[in-house]
Design an enzyme around this catalytic site. Structure first.
Site, PDB file in Angstrom:
ATOM      1  N   ASP A  76       7.343  -5.806 -18.351  1.00 12.18           N
ATOM      2  CA  ASP A  76       5.780  -6.431 -18.409  1.00 12.18           C
ATOM      3  C   ASP A  76       5.319  -5.952 -19.878  1.00 12.18           C
ATOM      4  O   ASP A  76       6.012  -5.296 -20.586  1.00 12.18           O
ATOM      5  CB  ASP A  76       5.044  -5.823 -17.395  1.00 12.18           C
ATOM      6  CG  ASP A  76       5.402  -4.426 -17.026  1.00 12.18           C
ATOM      7  OD1 ASP A  76       6.223  -3.648 -17.850  1.00 12.18           O
ATOM      8  OD2 ASP A  76       4.482  -3.596 -16.473  1.00 12.18           O
TER       9      ASP A  76
ATOM     10  N   TYR B 115      39.627  18.550 -13.652  1.00 12.11           N
ATOM     11  CA  TYR B 115      40.133  17.558 -12.768  1.00 12.11           C
ATOM     12  C   TYR B 115      41.523  17.463 -12.768  1.00 12.11           C
ATOM     13  O   TYR B 115      42.222  18.093 -13.674  1.00 12.11           O
ATOM     14  CB  TYR B 115      39.565  15.992 -13.015  1.00 12.11           C
ATOM     15  CG  TYR B 115      39.793  15.702 -14.383  1.00 12.11           C
ATOM     16  CD1 TYR B 115      41.162  15.067 -14.509  1.00 12.11           C
ATOM     17  CD2 TYR B 115      38.951  15.886 -15.636  1.00 12.11           C
ATOM     18  CE1 TYR B 115      41.237  14.513 -15.925  1.00 12.11           C
ATOM     19  CE2 TYR B 115      39.297  15.309 -16.789  1.00 12.11           C
ATOM     20  CZ  TYR B 115      40.753  14.647 -16.980  1.00 12.11           C
ATOM     21  OH  TYR B 115      40.838  14.242 -18.221  1.00 12.11           O
TER      22      TYR B 115
ATOM     23  N   HIS C 117      39.106  16.404 -25.972  1.00 11.60           N
ATOM     24  CA  HIS C 117      39.015  17.034 -24.611  1.00 11.60           C
ATOM     25  C   HIS C 117      40.561  17.256 -24.165  1.00 11.60           C
ATOM     26  O   HIS C 117      41.341  16.370 -24.477  1.00 11.60           O
ATOM     27  CB  HIS C 117      38.625  15.845 -23.705  1.00 11.60           C
ATOM     28  CG  HIS C 117      38.827  15.776 -22.249  1.00 11.60           C
ATOM     29  ND1 HIS C 117      38.726  16.922 -21.484  1.00 11.60           N
ATOM     30  CD2 HIS C 117      39.403  15.005 -21.578  1.00 11.60           C
ATOM     31  CE1 HIS C 117      39.162  16.450 -20.313  1.00 11.60           C
ATOM     32  NE2 HIS C 117      39.714  15.145 -20.433  1.00 11.60           N
TER      33      HIS C 117
HETATM   34  P1  FAD Z   1      40.675   2.917 -27.590  1.00 13.33           P
HETATM   35  O1  FAD Z   1      41.815   2.765 -26.290  1.00 13.33           O
HETATM   36  O2  FAD Z   1      40.700   3.953 -28.292  1.00 13.33           O
HETATM   37  O3  FAD Z   1      41.020   1.353 -28.235  1.00 13.33           O
HETATM   38  C1  FAD Z   1      40.339   1.069 -29.534  1.00 13.33           C
HETATM   39  C2  FAD Z   1      41.311   0.618 -30.596  1.00 13.33           C
HETATM   40  O4  FAD Z   1      40.724   0.318 -31.580  1.00 13.33           O
HETATM   41  C3  FAD Z   1      42.490   1.592 -30.794  1.00 13.33           C
HETATM   42  O5  FAD Z   1      43.786   1.061 -30.468  1.00 13.33           O
HETATM   43  C4  FAD Z   1      42.443   1.549 -32.213  1.00 13.33           C
HETATM   44  O6  FAD Z   1      43.597   1.575 -33.083  1.00 13.33           O
HETATM   45  C5  FAD Z   1      41.658   0.257 -32.534  1.00 13.33           C
HETATM   46  N1  FAD Z   1      40.714   0.211 -34.057  1.00 13.33           N
HETATM   47  C6  FAD Z   1      39.852   1.296 -34.153  1.00 13.33           C
HETATM   48  N2  FAD Z   1      39.673   1.177 -35.483  1.00 13.33           N
HETATM   49  C7  FAD Z   1      39.990  -0.096 -35.921  1.00 13.33           C
HETATM   50  C8  FAD Z   1      40.133  -0.833 -37.041  1.00 13.33           C
HETATM   51  N3  FAD Z   1      39.065  -0.432 -38.218  1.00 13.33           N
HETATM   52  N4  FAD Z   1      40.825  -1.984 -36.982  1.00 13.33           N
HETATM   53  C9  FAD Z   1      41.518  -2.482 -36.081  1.00 13.33           C
HETATM   54  N5  FAD Z   1      41.597  -1.804 -34.966  1.00 13.33           N
HETATM   55  C10 FAD Z   1      41.071  -0.446 -34.875  1.00 13.33           C
HETATM   56  N6  FAD Z   1      38.653   7.633 -18.869  1.00 13.33           N
HETATM   57  C11 FAD Z   1      38.580   7.333 -17.576  1.00 13.33           C
HETATM   58  O7  FAD Z   1      38.113   6.482 -17.190  1.00 13.33           O
HETATM   59  N7  FAD Z   1      39.224   8.196 -16.825  1.00 13.33           N
HETATM   60  C12 FAD Z   1      40.201   9.325 -17.213  1.00 13.33           C
HETATM   61  O8  FAD Z   1      40.820  10.054 -16.493  1.00 13.33           O
HETATM   62  C13 FAD Z   1      40.047   9.555 -18.490  1.00 13.33           C
HETATM   63  N8  FAD Z   1      40.749  10.681 -19.105  1.00 13.33           N
HETATM   64  C14 FAD Z   1      40.916  10.775 -20.280  1.00 13.33           C
HETATM   65  C15 FAD Z   1      41.622  11.999 -20.683  1.00 13.33           C
HETATM   66  C16 FAD Z   1      41.733  12.486 -22.008  1.00 13.33           C
HETATM   67  C17 FAD Z   1      42.346  13.251 -22.539  1.00 13.33           C
HETATM   68  C18 FAD Z   1      40.885  11.473 -23.169  1.00 13.33           C
HETATM   69  C19 FAD Z   1      40.947  11.758 -24.677  1.00 13.33           C
HETATM   70  C20 FAD Z   1      40.136  10.547 -22.607  1.00 13.33           C
HETATM   71  C21 FAD Z   1      40.013   9.988 -21.192  1.00 13.33           C
HETATM   72  N9  FAD Z   1      39.285   9.009 -20.839  1.00 13.33           N
HETATM   73  C22 FAD Z   1      39.337   8.856 -19.421  1.00 13.33           C
HETATM   74  C23 FAD Z   1      38.516   8.280 -21.675  1.00 13.33           C
HETATM   75  C24 FAD Z   1      39.268   6.966 -22.144  1.00 13.33           C
HETATM   76  O9  FAD Z   1      40.527   7.178 -22.279  1.00 13.33           O
HETATM   77  C25 FAD Z   1      38.891   5.759 -22.920  1.00 13.33           C
HETATM   78  O10 FAD Z   1      37.381   6.175 -22.881  1.00 13.33           O
HETATM   79  C26 FAD Z   1      39.128   4.644 -23.208  1.00 13.33           C
HETATM   80  O11 FAD Z   1      40.408   4.454 -23.306  1.00 13.33           O
HETATM   81  C27 FAD Z   1      38.523   3.773 -24.291  1.00 13.33           C
HETATM   82  O12 FAD Z   1      38.912   2.574 -24.398  1.00 13.33           O
HETATM   83  P2  FAD Z   1      38.892   1.839 -25.706  1.00 13.33           P
HETATM   84  O13 FAD Z   1      39.566   0.419 -25.513  1.00 13.33           O
HETATM   85  O14 FAD Z   1      37.209   1.634 -26.026  1.00 13.33           O
HETATM   86  O15 FAD Z   1      39.189   2.638 -26.869  1.00 13.33           O
END
Ligand code: FAD
Length: 826
Positions: free
Chosen positions: A549, A257, A223
């Site tokens: 239910d 946005y 995105h």
């Molecule tokens: P992440 O932050 O991705 O954390 C997951 C972690 O797991 C990572 O640090 C990764 O390294 C770790 N991991 C993965 N696999 C493994 C493994 N095998 N072993 C160990 N560690 C692992 N959301 C909003 O609410 N408002 C916004 O304005 C917004 N804007 C956005 C703009 C952009 C450009 C993008 C890309 C996203 C945006 N989002 C927004 C969405 C939001 O950023 C994400 O939904 C949110 O940060 C997800 O959080 P998370 O903790 O699930 O994932």
């Protein structure tokens, strides 16, 4: 406390560690593949806009919780992790202006302050807007900006102090298990043992879940987000670096946005083509991550952003002096229905996921998961985001890919609640499908099933409708996916006979020496009654919250046919069966889903008996086939199981046959019924008729947040029965007045049909919300169910807010569902 391993230290994983601590579980290890100070997932670059308003109550409650938590999360200088600048959504089209009214209704329903404002007020709040473009807006003062990366650091610090261990730069590469239970996670530095593993791996969740044998219906998509060069008008506002003072801004008509970053703008765009990403292809996270070099950040494709830049300069003319300074294609998670994925793996005990969660909902989701783990239940109902809500056909990679991409495309679109997907369709059809098509069925899709809503073949009967059954004119919104044919189908069901395709309702055969105990333990009814009886009952959770239910028909001593209204409960039953057989080998119970292998026909209406009599030598008379009984019969020579019940409050049967003979059954019944005036009828009529009768639907009308008494379903609790799930908690509730009750409203003007989720006002104050609504043809008025303060009484006047208008309504007689709910009116 059990040993918990959380995979991922993004905003979800860090919040979960913190919420577990706050409930007393501190024996937690968080394993993160990236460096802890900036792990490189979606959180590391999230601009953090938090818009709380959502059609789903669950999601809105997650968001309001997240706001209050981030506000209270302070660093040493006392500054919080939330900048409450407010949220402004502007309309530049008439359709959007109308839709903001509907959205304001959701805000009111879920307790979020919101106001619709004029173009002048929009300009007052946001002077940089182009007055020529803006037709109006919606302002939410409590929205704002989450400082997600800072919040993670503060949460890490505070949970570390409580004993949580963090292991960074360590990818989880496998999940270990024994006896169907998770035992730990594998890393390059060895295995870490665990009683519970929670996957908070963001868009890598698909890969991590695979290690646990779980197919996660999630698609990572890129995105676009850009930052502009500095802009004088923003410099003049004198924001601290990266900070903001203008409201966060949404321009949904152009999929855009905006937020301030100090003296320049950040712009997010959903208007470009979907860009799917395979997380496994991203490789290892580098040991040092920077703002510009992180795995969740792909190279900017400027050509995709071109329309957004043009539209941005239109809406915010100050951008005309700026350029794009930096842009990237940032990755995050999408799902087939846009909801989060929360829950325990159905096949590996102890493996949980909290996936596809936005920053907006992160603390709320984490709180809910922690409550489920520690206390067995979350305060907020989780069915909207339950991992198990998808069916097998919805888990194929093609389905997930196509629908998740569609979800990206539609993320800011104005969608009608009944709007069907265009594609993929015809994934699951009942054996009656060929005939339904011939009758001109208008199909809508649910859980992959094609379900007729009405039949064009019945249109010819509209002109013969008696005056009192004639449909009223509807407004444009409630006329969508509606036809006056529905009135015909309701009329024929009440006055002659109709056949309904009930095939998609999930049905199980539960058998074996432990079947009776399993069901006695699972539900509020007494299913130990003799072979041939049918019990309509409730499934509760341990806290006496409603899970669904259930209809239990005893076919043999050790064989039950079970109809279940919440698919998620099947997982619960399977788990209980496994536990039961572990405790006592002789008490095994086999659970076999028969939905797809059978077809179900509802034959209902005062002439149903006349139809069936022509086709069967079995005794279908009321004396020979009383209410609440089940029989194995032959109908037109076809072996069938018939249950004397109806979902519409009319005489008749639900008839189950094997799928191979389904079409023959349909034809035989349809032909024999011609002389009785039979028609095929669809879901729209069924919805209207079930509401007239007082039948509640799980999910829309009641959820685990409600008790049987509050939902008016206490009549389905067998008196004197004990020992079932939730019975102790239910006993404690006895005699206590619930704060809110599900009540029936009739709409005073006799014609305004609302759609559900609208707020209900009394004395100018939002006091509750509508769950479902329909035009009730039998009484010639629209009806709605609503959760309202218990003190309201029959005859009290309220108002339903529909597209900004307050529609007067009256509280109708209290309907309490009884065990004889399914009986006919005779
Ligand atoms: P992440 O932050 O991705 O954390 C997951 C972690 O797991 C990572 O640090 C990764 O390294 C770790 N991991 C993965 N696999 C493994 C493994 N095998 N072993 C160990 N560690 C692992 N959301 C909003 O609410 N408002 C916004 O304005 C917004 N804007 C956005 C703009 C952009 C450009 C993008 C890309 C996203 C945006 N989002 C927004 C969405 C939001 O950023 C994400 O939904 C949110 O940060 C997800 O959080 P998370 O903790 O699930 O994932």
């Amino acid at each position: 406390a059990p040993k918990v391993v959380i995979i991922g230290a993004g905003i979800v994983g860090a919040n979960l560690a913190d919420e577990l601590c706050s409930l007393g579980w501190t024996n937690t290890t968080v394993v993160e593949q990236g460096p802890l100070d900036l792990p490189g997932g979606s959180t590391s670059h999230a601009p953090g806009l938090v818009y709380q308003t959502n059609p789903s109550k669950t999601m809105a409650k997650f968001a309001t919780y997240t706001v209050s938590k981030l506000e209270s999360l302070k660093d040493q200088d006392g500054s919080s992790c939330f900048n409450q600048v407010g949220g402004l959504e502007v309309a530049t089209t008439e359709a959007r202006l109308q839709d903001l009214k509907r959205k304001q209704g959701w805000a009111h329903s879920w307790g979020i302050e919101a106001s619709l404002i004029s173009p002048e007020e929009c300009l007052r709040l946001y002077p940089l807007l182009n007055r020529e473009k803006v037709l109006g807006g919606m302002h939410i003062p409590s929205d704002g900006l989450a400082l997600a990366a800072k919040a993670v650091q503060l949460l890490v610090k505070r949970t570390r102090e409580k004993g949580v261990k963090y292991i960074d730069r360590t990818p989880v590469t496998g999940i270990t298990r024994a006896g169907g239970k998770v035992t730990g996670v594998v890393t390059p530095n060895g295995t870490i043992s665990a009683d519970i593993v929670v996957c908070c791996a963001g868009f890598w969740g698909v890969e991590v879940s695979k290690m646990a044998g779980l197919t996660l219906p999630l698609l990572p998509l890129a995105h676009q987000y850009v930052k502009t060069t500095p802009i004088q008008a923003l410099k003049d506002r004198k924001n601290p670096p990266n900070s903001a003072s203008l409201p966060i801004l949404r321009h949904q008509d152009q999929d855009l946005y905006y937020r301030e970053h100090g003296d320049f703008y950040g712009i997010g765009y959903y208007g470009h083509k979907p860009m799917p990403v395979n997380a496994a292809s991203l490789g290892q996270t580098p040991s040092t991550v920077s703002d510009k070099n992180m795995p969740s950040r792909l190279t900017f494709t400027a050509e995709d952003f071109a329309p957004a830049w043009k539209e941005s300069q239109e809406l915010l003319p100050v951008m005309r002096e700026a350029e794009i300074a930096d842009g990237f294609n940032g990755i995050f998670s999408f799902t087939p229905d846009g909801g989060s994925l929360v829950g325990e793996s159905p096949t590996l005990d102890g493996f949980w996921v909290a996936e596809a969660v936005k920053v907006t909902h992160s603390a709320g989701v984490a709180r809910a998961v922690a409550e489920v783990l520690v206390q067995g239940k979350s305060q907020i109902d989780l069915s909207d985001c339950d991992l198990s809500r998808f069916e097998g056909v919805q888990l194929s990679s093609d389905y997930v890919s196509e629908t998740s991409q569609q979800n990206f495309v539609e993320v800011y679109d104005i969608l009608h609640p009944l709007e069907p997907k265009q594609s993929p369709r015809n994934l699951r059809v009942s054996p009656f499908f060929a005939r339904q098509e011939q009758l001109g069925a208008m199909f809508l899709e649910q859980r992959g099933w094609e379900r007729p809503h009405w039949y064009k073949a019945n249109e010819k009967l509209v002109k013969s409708l008696p005056r009192e059954w004639r449909p009223q004119e509807r407004d444009a919104w409630s006329s969508k996916f509606y036809s006056p044919i529905v009135a015909v189908e309701a009329w024929k069901t009440r006055t002659a006979v109709a056949m309904y395709d009930m095939t998609p309702l999930r049905r199980l055969e539960i058998s074996g020496p432990g079947a009776l105990d399993l069901l006695q333990q699972a539900c509020t009814g007494d299913v130990s009654r003799p072979v041939g009886t049918v019990t309509y009952a409730l499934v509760l959770d341990d806290n006496a919250g409603l899970r669904c239910d259930i209809i239990v028909a005893r076919l043999e001593e050790e064989l039950f046919h079970v109809g279940i209204f919440n698919p998620i409960v099947i997982e619960t039953l399977s788990r209980s069966a496994r536990k039961q057989s572990q405790q006592s080998a002789g008490k095994w119970a086999s659970i076999h889903e028969v939905t797809a292998g059978t077809s179900a026909l509802g034959l209902w209406g005062p002439r149903s008996h006349a139809v069936v009599r022509k086709l069967s030598e079995d005794d279908f008379s009321t004396g020979g086939f009383p209410h609440h009984t089940v029989k194995r019969v032959h109908i037109a020579g076809i072996p069938a199981t018939a249950v004397r019940l109806s979902h519409v409050g009319e005489a008749g049967w639900e008839i189950y046959v094997n799928a191979d003979v389904g079409l023959r059954l349909w034809d035989a019944v349809f032909d024999a019924g011609q002389s009785e005036g039979i028609i095929a009828a669809g879901r729209a009529a069924l919805n209207s008729l079930r509401m007239e009768k007082g039948f509640r639907d799980f999910g829309s009308d009641f959820t685990s947040e409600h008790s049987p008494a509050a939902a008016g379903m206490e009549g389905l609790v067998a008196s004197g029965k004990a020992g079932y799930v939730g019975s102790k908690a239910l006993a404690l509730l006895a005699g206590k007045q619930p704060e809110k009750r599900l009540m029936t409203l009739t709409i005073d003007d006799g014609k305004s049909v609302v759609m559900g989720k609208e707020p209900v006002f009394q004395d100018g104050k939002a006091v509750g919300y509508v769950t479902s609504a329909a035009f009730a043809y039998t009484i010639g008025k629209p009806v709605a169910y609503a959760w309202l303060p218990s003190k309201l009484r029959q005859g009290d006047k309220v108002q339903v807010e529909y597209f900004g208008k307050r529609v007067p309504a009256t509280i109708a007689a209290n309907v309490t569902v009884q065990e004889d709910w399914m009986d006919d009116r005779s």
